[in-house]
Scaffold this motif. Structure first.
Motif, PDB file in Angstrom:
ATOM      1  N   ASP A 160      -0.189   6.259   7.660  1.00  0.00           N
ATOM      2  CA  ASP A 160      -1.442   5.775   7.071  1.00  0.00           C
ATOM      3  C   ASP A 160      -1.423   4.269   6.843  1.00  0.00           C
ATOM      4  OD1 ASP A 160      -2.478   8.281   7.108  1.00  0.00           O
ATOM      5  OD2 ASP A 160      -2.279   8.663   4.947  1.00  0.00           O
ATOM      6  N   VAL A 161      -0.260   3.722   6.484  1.00  0.00           N
ATOM      7  CA  VAL A 161      -0.220   2.282   6.182  1.00  0.00           C
ATOM      8  C   VAL A 161       0.026   1.434   7.423  1.00  0.00           C
ATOM      9  CG1 VAL A 161       0.571   2.725   3.836  1.00  0.00           C
ATOM     10  CG2 VAL A 161       2.259   2.241   5.626  1.00  0.00           C
ATOM     11  N   GLY A 162       0.344   2.070   8.569  1.00  0.00           N
ATOM     12  CA  GLY A 162       0.432   1.299   9.807  1.00  0.00           C
ATOM     13  C   GLY A 162       1.757   1.312  10.529  1.00  0.00           C
ATOM     14  N   PHE A 163       2.763   2.047  10.027  1.00  0.00           N
ATOM     15  CA  PHE A 163       4.035   2.125  10.736  1.00  0.00           C
ATOM     16  C   PHE A 163       3.949   3.177  11.833  1.00  0.00           C
ATOM     17  CE2 PHE A 163       5.304   0.050   6.851  1.00  0.00           C
ATOM     18  CZ  PHE A 163       6.289  -0.837   7.264  1.00  0.00           C
ATOM     19  N   ALA A 164       4.542   2.873  12.972  1.00  0.00           N
ATOM     20  CA  ALA A 164       4.431   3.758  14.127  1.00  0.00           C
ATOM     21  C   ALA A 164       5.366   4.955  14.042  1.00  0.00           C
ATOM     22  CB  ALA A 164       4.700   2.987  15.419  1.00  0.00           C
ATOM     23  N   ASP A 165       6.450   4.823  13.275  1.00  0.00           N
ATOM     24  CA  ASP A 165       7.368   5.955  13.171  1.00  0.00           C
ATOM     25  C   ASP A 165       8.049   5.938  11.807  1.00  0.00           C
ATOM     26  OD1 ASP A 165      10.228   4.662  13.435  1.00  0.00           O
ATOM     27  OD2 ASP A 165       9.030   3.778  15.042  1.00  0.00           O
ATOM     28  N   LEU A 166       8.547   7.086  11.420  1.00  0.00           N
ATOM     29  CA  LEU A 166       9.121   7.249  10.088  1.00  0.00           C
ATOM     30  C   LEU A 166      10.382   6.423   9.898  1.00  0.00           C
ATOM     31  CD1 LEU A 166       9.104   8.683   7.355  1.00  0.00           C
ATOM     32  CD2 LEU A 166      10.346  10.576   8.426  1.00  0.00           C
ATOM     33  N   SER A 167      11.266   6.406  10.902  1.00  0.00           N
ATOM     34  CA  SER A 167      12.541   5.703  10.741  1.00  0.00           C
ATOM     35  C   SER A 167      12.337   4.214  10.486  1.00  0.00           C
ATOM     36  CB  SER A 167      13.426   5.924  11.974  1.00  0.00           C
ATOM     37  OG  SER A 167      12.811   5.410  13.137  1.00  0.00           O
ATOM     38  N   ARG A 186       0.834  -1.208   0.000  1.00  0.00           N
ATOM     39  CA  ARG A 186       0.000   0.000   0.000  1.00  0.00           C
ATOM     40  C   ARG A 186       0.868   1.258   0.000  1.00  0.00           C
ATOM     41  NH1 ARG A 186      -3.183   2.962   4.196  1.00  0.00           N
ATOM     42  NH2 ARG A 186      -4.695   4.171   3.009  1.00  0.00           N
ATOM     43  N   ALA A 187       1.994   1.205   0.724  1.00  0.00           N
ATOM     44  CA  ALA A 187       2.893   2.361   0.754  1.00  0.00           C
ATOM     45  C   ALA A 187       3.441   2.649  -0.638  1.00  0.00           C
ATOM     46  CB  ALA A 187       4.029   2.106   1.736  1.00  0.00           C
ATOM     47  N   ALA A 188       3.820   1.604  -1.357  1.00  0.00           N
ATOM     48  CA  ALA A 188       4.352   1.798  -2.704  1.00  0.00           C
ATOM     49  C   ALA A 188       3.316   2.450  -3.602  1.00  0.00           C
ATOM     50  CB  ALA A 188       4.797   0.452  -3.285  1.00  0.00           C
ATOM     51  N   ARG A 189       2.071   2.017  -3.469  1.00  0.00           N
ATOM     52  CA  ARG A 189       1.008   2.622  -4.287  1.00  0.00           C
ATOM     53  C   ARG A 189       0.807   4.093  -3.945  1.00  0.00           C
ATOM     54  NH1 ARG A 189      -2.748  -0.622  -3.054  1.00  0.00           N
ATOM     55  NH2 ARG A 189      -4.039   0.666  -1.684  1.00  0.00           N
ATOM     56  N   LEU A 190       0.803   4.408  -2.644  1.00  0.00           N
ATOM     57  CA  LEU A 190       0.623   5.796  -2.220  1.00  0.00           C
ATOM     58  C   LEU A 190       1.801   6.662  -2.647  1.00  0.00           C
ATOM     59  CD1 LEU A 190      -0.866   5.345   1.374  1.00  0.00           C
ATOM     60  CD2 LEU A 190      -2.069   6.023  -0.711  1.00  0.00           C
ATOM     61  N   LEU A 191       3.011   6.145  -2.535  1.00  0.00           N
ATOM     62  CA  LEU A 191       4.183   6.916  -2.940  1.00  0.00           C
ATOM     63  C   LEU A 191       4.155   7.214  -4.435  1.00  0.00           C
ATOM     64  CD1 LEU A 191       6.937   5.052  -0.888  1.00  0.00           C
ATOM     65  CD2 LEU A 191       6.219   7.425  -0.539  1.00  0.00           C
ATOM     66  N   ALA A 192       3.629   6.271  -5.206  1.00  0.00           N
ATOM     67  CA  ALA A 192       3.600   6.444  -6.658  1.00  0.00           C
ATOM     68  C   ALA A 192       2.455   7.334  -7.121  1.00  0.00           C
ATOM     69  CB  ALA A 192       3.494   5.076  -7.333  1.00  0.00           C
ATOM     70  N   GLU A 193       1.331   7.312  -6.385  1.00  0.00           N
ATOM     71  CA  GLU A 193       0.131   7.961  -6.896  1.00  0.00           C
ATOM     72  C   GLU A 193      -0.337   9.146  -6.068  1.00  0.00           C
ATOM     73  OE1 GLU A 193      -2.763   4.884  -7.002  1.00  0.00           O
ATOM     74  OE2 GLU A 193      -1.704   3.691  -8.527  1.00  0.00           O
ATOM     75  N   ASP A 194       0.174   9.311  -4.852  1.00  0.00           N
ATOM     76  CA  ASP A 194      -0.357  10.315  -3.927  1.00  0.00           C
ATOM     77  C   ASP A 194       0.709  11.348  -3.607  1.00  0.00           C
ATOM     78  OD1 ASP A 194      -1.407  11.486  -1.316  1.00  0.00           O
ATOM     79  OD2 ASP A 194      -3.003  10.078  -1.795  1.00  0.00           O
ATOM     80  N   ALA A 195       0.278  12.567  -3.330  1.00  0.00           N
ATOM     81  CA  ALA A 195       1.225  13.646  -3.063  1.00  0.00           C
ATOM     82  C   ALA A 195       1.481  13.860  -1.580  1.00  0.00           C
ATOM     83  CB  ALA A 195       0.721  14.949  -3.684  1.00  0.00           C
TER      84      ALA A 195
END
Length: 280
Positions: free
Chosen positions: A237-244, A219-228
């Protein structure tokens, strides 16, 4: 003795124990609160319980039984470290119903347990796609097989269990944005965590946590490719608790960072071409 909780759940807990006792320190009586397996990562120490004495070194496993008294001694070195797994009675029974196995007190260094101990350490540190509860469950199952001198059971998966595994995968994919652990997924499937882990892995070829991570990454790959939206927002949004954690996991899977992946999706072909060239 310092104790750092690395994972806590109703069925199991994982602690990082670090002892700084010196050879001249007077030992004292302690008591096991429950069933436990403590994998020695560093140093050595003596262990006395029920009239027997043991010397543990790196790779040894201290086995705790509820209410057993014990004494640890430090006659040789100081600074030992253990990764300790503590289990509920229900989980112990689901893995192997012979509780006498848990009175063995100590297991010498065994290759399989040493490998799983290091794998659990990697999972606790976020360096593995396996979850801590999965690796600890595998560690406990391998301990039972080793001390009972029988190979881990290899059973044919029934049609109902296959259906449970597939339904659980669909549920994980649909709820990947939420907090999901081995116990909650097993509960959804109507199985004990140990049996669910075994069935799911045998049917689908990956562990539940690996499937959860891959669902999130898909889902992250799809959002990175299609969403700003920002990379931070995508991670949350995809469920990771932190960026790192997201960046580390995505890079391990894709070979590039989320930002580079987004740039590639926008037409920067050099990113993946360079990655391919490096691997040839």
């Amino acid at each position: 003795m310092s104790a750092t909780a690395l994972f806590q759940h109703a069925s199991m807990s994982v602690f990082d124990y670090r002892c700084t006792a010196q050879p001249h320190d007077r030992p004292f009586v302690e008591r096991h609160a429950g069933f436990s397996l403590s994998y020695v990562r560093k140093g050595s120490f003596g262990y006395r319980t029920r009239g027997k004495s043991f010397d543990l070194v790196v790779g040894s496993v201290l086995v705790g039984h509820p209410d057993d008294e014990f004494i640890c001694t430090h006659d040789h070195v100081c600074g030992d470290e253990c990764l300790s797994f503590q289990f509920s009675s229900a989980l112990v029974d689901s893995i192997g119903d012979d509780r006498k196995l848990w009175r063995i007190a100590c297991v010498p260094p065994i290759a399989e347990l040493m490998v799983l101990g290091e794998l659990t350490q990697a999972a606790a540190a976020g360096r593995s796609d396996l979850a801590v509860d999965e690796t600890v469950t595998l560690f406990a199952a391998r301990f039972v097989a080793a001390v009972s001198h029988r190979a881990p059971a290899s059973r044919v998966v029934s049609a109902p269990d296959r259906r449970r595994a597939v339904d659980a995968a669909l549920w994980i994919a649909a709820n990947a944005h939420a907090a999901i652990d081995l116990a909650s997924a097993a509960r959804e499937a109507g199985l004990s965590p140990f049996h669910f882990l075994r069935v799911f892995t045998k049917v689908l070829g990956v562990t539940p946590h690996q499937y959860l991570l891959r669902s999130r990454l898909r889902r992250a790959a799809r959002l990175l490719a299609e969403d700003a939206r920002s990379i931070m927002d995508v991670a949350l949004d995809v469920g990771f608790a932190d960026l790192s954690n997201f960046v580390r996991t995505f890079h391990r899977a894709a070979g590039v960072s989320p930002r580079s992946f987004r740039n590639a999706a926008k037409g920067d072909r050099k990113i993946f071409q360079e990655r391919i060239a490096l691997r040839i």
